[in-house]
Structures are given as C-alpha cells and as structure tokens.
Write an enzyme that holds these catalytic residues in place. Structure first.
Site, PDB file in Angstrom:
ATOM      1  N   GLY A 322      -4.754   2.516  -3.579  1.00  0.00           N
ATOM      2  CA  GLY A 322      -5.060   1.700  -2.397  1.00  0.00           C
ATOM      3  C   GLY A 322      -4.317   0.372  -2.428  1.00  0.00           C
ATOM      4  O   GLY A 322      -3.217   0.254  -2.987  1.00  0.00           O
ATOM      5  N   SER A 323      -4.961  -0.643  -1.884  1.00  0.00           N
ATOM      6  CA  SER A 323      -4.256  -1.900  -1.595  1.00  0.00           C
ATOM      7  C   SER A 323      -3.779  -2.670  -2.814  1.00  0.00           C
ATOM      8  O   SER A 323      -2.941  -3.555  -2.679  1.00  0.00           O
ATOM      9  CB  SER A 323      -5.161  -2.802  -0.759  1.00  0.00           C
TER      10      SER A 323
END
Lengths: 667, 113
Positions: A322-323
C-alpha cells in the site's frame, strides 16, 4: 560312545587297584552260565569299530572347530565383543542462543530420561500403576509398553528433576535412567517464531534453530569401554574416548527488553483492533541489526491473548504494502530528476489509467499540491502521476534497488523474495497500482530495509540478525558487517525525510509522533488480495506504518503491520504501536533528542515544502487537512511536552476540520 | 625370587591403575553433575530475569503500573550545551564493554557436553 566291554567270564585282576566288590550271595542271583570266550577276530573287529568311532568323533570335532575358528571367526568375535564391549554415544551439548547483551533466549539443560527393560520388569501392571501418575502418562498405555517383548522402551523422556527423583524413590525393577539435553526458552514465547523450536532428538525444526542447526548442534563423541557381564566397566578398559564437542553459541542482534516491549505493544493493538495478527520490527539504522522482530497471531477466541505466529511472518509472508510504497515512487522520481522537491503538481480527485479509474480517498477539487503534500496526504492520484512520469522501467529499477523482489540475505528458512512482476508482464494498470503499493508483494523486512535506506542517507544496509558466534573455547567471532549499496543520493534521502516528517507532523501519521523527537514515517492501508483468485477481498486491509527516529539523525527504523484491523487505517492502528515501541527503544538505547536550536525550549522543524493542503487521506483523527494557499511555506515549532504525552500530542498547529470519508483504495 | 618380585610389582601397578581409573570415573561423574547443576542454575537465573516474569511480578505482586507518559525536560539553551551525543555514545560503549566483560565471566563455565 560306549566303553569296550570285558568278557564277563574273564577273571578280574588281583593286586593293587580298586576294591573288588564281593559277589552277592548265590541265593539272590543264580549263577550265570559261562559263555564261550570271543574269538580273536571278534575282538579285533570291536577294536577297529571303536577306533573308527573315535576317529569319526574326533574328525567331527575338528571340523566343527574349523567352522568356528575359520568360517565363523568374524561372527563369534563380534558376538564376544558385543558381550564385552559397550559403545556409549556422548551427546554434544547444543549451543545457546543469546540476545545482543548475552541474555539467554534458548539454552539446553540435561534432563533425566526414564526407560525400562521389559525383560526385567516383574509386574508390568503394578509398575505401570505406580509410574503413570508420577510421570503423567496413561497407565494402560504404559503397561502395554512394559509388557512388550524387547529390552528397551521409553517411560518418559527428559522429565524435570523432581519427577525423576520421585521415580527413583519407587525403586522399581527394570526401570533405568539416562540423561538427554532438553531445550528451554527462559523468556517463554518471546521471539519464538524467530528462534524456532528443537525436536526431542535435539534437531532444529524451524527459525534460527533450523538455520544454524549444524553450528548449534556440535559434534557428538564416543566412548568404547569393556565391561563385565553385569555391566560394570572394567578397570583400564577404555578402548576409545572421543569427547563430544559443544555446539557454538549464537548471539543475535535482538534486544530482549525491546523485543518484549515491541511484542507487548503489538499484542495490545491486535486485541484493541481485533486484528488477525501483526508484525513489528525495529532496526538499528546504521548497522542494519534487527533489534526486535515480533510476529503475533490473534488468539483462537476473541478473549484469548495473541500468541506467537506459526512462523517468522516478517520474512516468510509477503503482502501488498500500500501507500508506504510511495516512498520508493517519490524518491526514485526525485533521484531521476523527474520531479524536484519544490515542484507542485496539479492533483485531480481521480485519474484514469488504462481502463481503471483511481480515486483519492476523499474527494477534493483539482489542486496544486507540492510533493510534500502528496506524501503527507498520501495522495494516490499524486503518486500515480509521479509514477507515470518516472515510467515503469525506472520505477522497477528503484523497487529492486531498495531490495524488493530479492531475499534479504538473512538466509532464514522459508524466507520469501516477495512478488515482483517483470516489466514486460505489466498490465496497463500496473503503472497505476504499483506506485501506490498494490500489485506487488513485499515482506515486512524488505519494507524495513527500504525505509532504513532513506534513514541512512540513501544507502541500503542489508538486515542482520546474527551478531556473533561463540566457539567452544568461549571466543566470540563477530559476523561480517552488513553489505551496503547506494540507492539514492544523500540529497534525495534528505528531501524525502523532510516529507516523511510532515506525514507525522501534520499528515496521516500524527499518531506516530513522540514528544521531544522528530519522527519521519509513512502510513499504509492496503487492500488484501483474494487467495487463489484475481481481485481483492472486500473489507480486508493490511495496515502499516514505517519510519525512523530521530529524523535529524536517525538511530532506529521500524515497521508495524496489522492484518485486517478495525479501524482499517494504518495511521490509526499501526502508527500508535510505532510510537509506543520507539519511545521505549529511545529510552532503552539512550538515544537523546536532537539538540535544541532555539532559546525558548522549543524544537524547530523547518520544512520549506510544508504547505498544509489537500484532503487526500484522512489523518489519524480521520479528518482532512485544511486547504491553505498552495505557495505557502511554513516554519512550525512544536513545543516540548512537559506532561503526560499519550500518543505524542504536540499535534499539528492548525485546527483540523472533521468530516473525512473512508478511503477508496490505499493510503 | 626376582621373577616373583616382578610379578608382584606388575600386580601392584595394575591395582594402582585400577584405583586411579575408578577415581577418574568418579571425578568425571562429579564434574558432569556439577556442570548439569550449573546449567540448571543458569536457566533458573535466566527465567527469573525474563521481562515477562519481571513485569508480571511488578504488576501483580508489587502493584506497580505502567506510566501513562514520560516527561522530558529540555535544558535551556543558555546553559552550556550538554554533550548529549558524546554522553550517550560513552554510555553505549560502556554498556558494550560491560557486556563483553560479562561474556568472559560466563563462557569459561560453559564446558563441553
């Protein structure tokens, strides 16, 4: 064989010799009739027969002797040796596993093994009834074993001393004792998935115990002694004595106290967030030494406390990050000159890549955002825009340079290299998903090493788990320093660090703040892929936080990952764990806050790019950041707390507006 | 006569060797027992020092609690700058030295198995 007979009518010789039995009275036996004396021929035949018989018997004896001495020499020698000589295997003591300060994490102690010789057991049922309650086995099963047709059965292996003493006090026939080393972990389940287990035969079955089994196991010795039929060793009867060589000890890089606090903080969050499990890692920034490596799974029932994971998930399990992956995208773009740290990009609320539209977590109108805003707000659209500018080849190059797609070099059993797709196999949407950390899979240690690269001024330092070995003479042999290579320039690392500061100061990771220190880090909330199918599992997220502290002079780097927590945001569930374990780590390792730069007891954090704009991702309080003029450049000061800090409550200096929407994809 | 003396001498030597062998076995057995006892005590110390036990004892037996936060006092900039890094570095190197010293005291007792 019969003795030659004398003619019955032949008179007995007189003179010296055995007394002649007087003849019985004639009334008891009538006198025999005299027979005629045998002829000479008959006598000769009898003598001949006797000689032949003797010769045959002697021949048989000689033949048998030859068979035994020549034909069966080896067999009978071995038989004799078996009765006379006993081979005793001397088990080697398994080396201990220490933490970095010499505290035992695993060690072996000799314990008593109770065994029986069923041939010597006089009353199997009675002995089983007496033994079973003491050693804690089923009486029926034990009776069956004691009744077997053999000379050796185990009663109980490696029992504690008090139980062994109780059994010895029973003084039962046919019960014997020997000693075997048993593995203990004095700190309980602490770091158990890392250390691994040892089987009853003293073989490592997982983790470090398996990886370094040869080194730890040592070399068994052998003793050959002569003994009498009762088993007593004969004096001067030692034919061979090769002593066992103790296994080497291992000194890990783990810090037992920090490991405990890390597991405690992670465990509390797993319970609070009802997560399926979690991973938390702490690394010494400059050396790459892993100081804590926690792998926990939720208990069977919701009320059960978390337990050690079945394996060292930090190395054996890959997940879509993810981020937190935006660090690689942005640092790669900065390094390649595709963007500059003070650039501003027009960030729309969504972006279409191939046939897929990627949105921000919270709607915002198209705005000019700085790169810092994109990082601090974890803007998906911004990161994808930068990823497109960088291009798939260069993005792939930086992902691999940071260590993704390769094993870390720790050599841990079952370690995965993660999942990286060759650029020729990228789909049209890959340039949309990979910059924001979906479509690739990494291990927690790989992500830790990536953040540590930025903390080290752009130099990748390979993770390290074993600090030294100690040989049987007690000499320490430090392991080689971790391999390093430069990934990005020091300037790029510095620029990215400033951006990561802002993530914690005003962005999505405010819950990772620590009073008195400047924390650099990034949140991540990634969707979980379906197992064995395409697509993502609805409502399932992996939430994480990765960062380092103090940002000005990094000393500790850490990663926290939670599997399917509630709430789902990394800034809400993983960032507080990061702060908790880092607070302890900074105290434990006596890492001071950075020197003050002003005279009013305040820490100064200067960030020319800190334009507090946008609402790309809800922060820890699930509130969007307020929009301020895009060209604003701020210098903010965070007062040093003099009271109870909780989650690092210096907080952003601006008032945050409520009303965030849940994220759409990742953040 | 000389032969008898030689035979007697051989017998005496053999008895002496046998006694020595017996004594050696006893010493080996005793040494193994002491080593096992040392290992058991080491294990006991390690278990007593484990963070889990200490925290449980502190909380349950002594009634201690984890502090909700830690207060940091920042020195005034007017004061001469404290050599924080140097002091911390010194402390860490001192700890490392202490740890190394600890090794030399522990390891000689780790006998062959």
């Amino acid at each position: 064989m019969t003795a030659p007979t004398q003619p019955r009518t032949r008179p007995r010789p007189h003179g010296p010799g055995p007394a002649v039995r007087p003849s019985r009275p004639s009334r008891s036996r009538p006198p025999r009739r005299d027979r005629r004396a045998p002829s000479r021929t008959t006598t000769r035949r009898r003598i001949l027969a006797f000689l032949v018989t003797v010769c045959l018997a002697f021949g048989a004896l000689v033949t048998r002797l030859a068979m035994v001495q020549v034909g069966g020499h080896a067999r009978y020698t071995a038989f004799g040796e078996q009765q006379l000589v006993q081979h005793v295997r001397l088990p080697a003591a398994r080396g201990a596993i220490f933490d970095r300060d010499g505290r035992e994490l695993a060690m072996s102690v000799r314990q008593t093994t109770i065994w029986a010789n069923p041939k010597q057991v006089t009353d199997p049922a009675g002995e089983a009834a007496q033994l079973a309650p003491v050693v804690g086995v089923d009486a029926g099963a034990l009776q069956d074993r004691l009744s077997l047709d053999g000379a050796f059965v185990y009663v109980a292996r490696m029992v504690p001393d008090d139980i062994a003493a109780k059994v010895k006090a029973l003084d039962l026939p046919g019960i014997h004792y020997s000693e075997e080393p048993k593995r203990f972990t004095p700190a309980g389940d602490l770091a158990l998935p890392v250390i691994g287990r040892v089987g009853t035969d003293n073989t490592g079955l997982g983790g470090i115990e398996q990886q370094f089994d040869k080194l730890l196991a040592g070399k068994p010795g052998e003793k050959v002694v002569e003994q009498d039929p009762t088993g007593t060793p004969l004096p001067d009867g030692v034919r061979k004595n090769v002593p066992a060589v103790r296994g080497d000890d291992l000194v890990l890089t783990l810090d037992r106290s920090l490991q405990f606090e890390t597991e405690r903080a992670l465990s509390a969050e797993i319970v609070a967030a009802k997560a399926k499990g979690g991973i938390a890692l702490v690394m010494d920034t400059s050396t790459g030494e892993i100081l804590a490596m926690a792998n926990l799974s939720a208990g069977e029932k919701s009320t059960d406390p978390p337990r050690p994971a079945d394996s060292n998930l930090a190395l054996t399990q890959a997940y879509e990050p993810g981020s937190v992956n935006k660090l690689i995208t942005i640092s790669g773009a900065l390094e390649e000159g595709v963007i500059r740290a003070d650039d501003k990009l027009l960030v729309p609320p969504s972006i279409k890549v191939a046939d897929t539209t990627f949105s921000e977590h919270d709607y915002h109108p198209p705005q000019q955002w700085s790169i810092t805003d994109i990082m601090a707000n974890s803007s998906n659209v911004g990161a994808i825009t930068i990823g497109e500018k960088l291009g798939k080849d260069r993005l792939d190059k930086y992902l691999r340079a940071y260590g993704f797609g390769s094993k870390t070099g720790l050599g841990f059993p079952g370690e995965t290299r993660g999942i990286m797709i060759d650029t020729k196999d990228w789909s049209g949407t890959s340039i949309g998903t990979i910059p924001i950390g979906q479509g690739i899979a990494v291990t927690a240690v790989q992500m830790l090493a990536a953040y540590n690269t930025v903390a080290n001024g752009g130099v990748y330092v390979a993770p390290k788990l074993v600090k030294a070995t100690i040989d049987e003479h007690g000499e320490q042999h430090p392991t080689a320093p971790s391999a390093t290579h430069r990934v990005v320039s020091a300037k790029t690392a510095h620029d990215v660090t400033s951006m990561l500061d802002e993530v914690v100061r005003v962005g999505t990771g405010t819950a990772a703040a620590i009073d008195g220190y400047t924390v650099a880090g990034k949140t991540g909330t990634a969707r979980k892929p379906l197992v064995g199918q395409r697509g993502y599992k609805v409502g399932a997220y992996v939430s994480s936080f990765a960062g380092f502290v103090p940002a000005e002079r990094p000393a500790l780097t850490a990663v926290v990952m939670l599997d399917e927590p509630t709430p789902i945001y990394g800034g809400l569930v993983a960032a507080p764990v990061f702060a908790s374990m880092m607070r302890y780590g900074l105290r434990q390792l006596r890492i001071p806050p950075p020197p003050l730069s002003s005279s009013n007891d305040q820490l100064s954090v200067t960030s020319p790019d800190a334009a507090l704009t946008g609402s790309g991702e809800p922060d820890a309080a699930k509130t969007p950041l307020p929009t301020v003029p895009a060209n604003a450049s701020t210098t903010t000061t965070a007062p040093v707390s003099t009271g109870a800090g909780g989650r690092g409550d210096t907080g952003p200096p601006t008032t945050l507006a409520p009303g965030a929407k849940p994220p759409g994809t990742t953040h | 006569m000389l032969l008898a003396l030689c035979v007697f001498g051989v017998v005496v030597a053999h008895v002496a060797i046998a006694q020595g062998q017996f004594q050696l076995e006893q010493l080996r057995e005793s040494s193994a027992q002491k080593q096992a006892e040392y290992d058991r005590l080491r294990l006991q110390v390690a278990e007593l020092e484990s963070p889990e036990r200490i925290v449980a004892d502190a909380q349950q037996r002594l009634g201690m609690v984890t502090p909700p936060g830690v207060t940091y006092l920042a020195p005034s900039a007017d004061e001469p700058p404290a050599p924080a890094n140097a002091a911390a570095a010194d402390q860490r190197s001192a700890d490392a030295a202490a740890a190394n010293t600890g090794w030399s005291t522990v390891k000689p007792h780790l006998a062959d198995g």
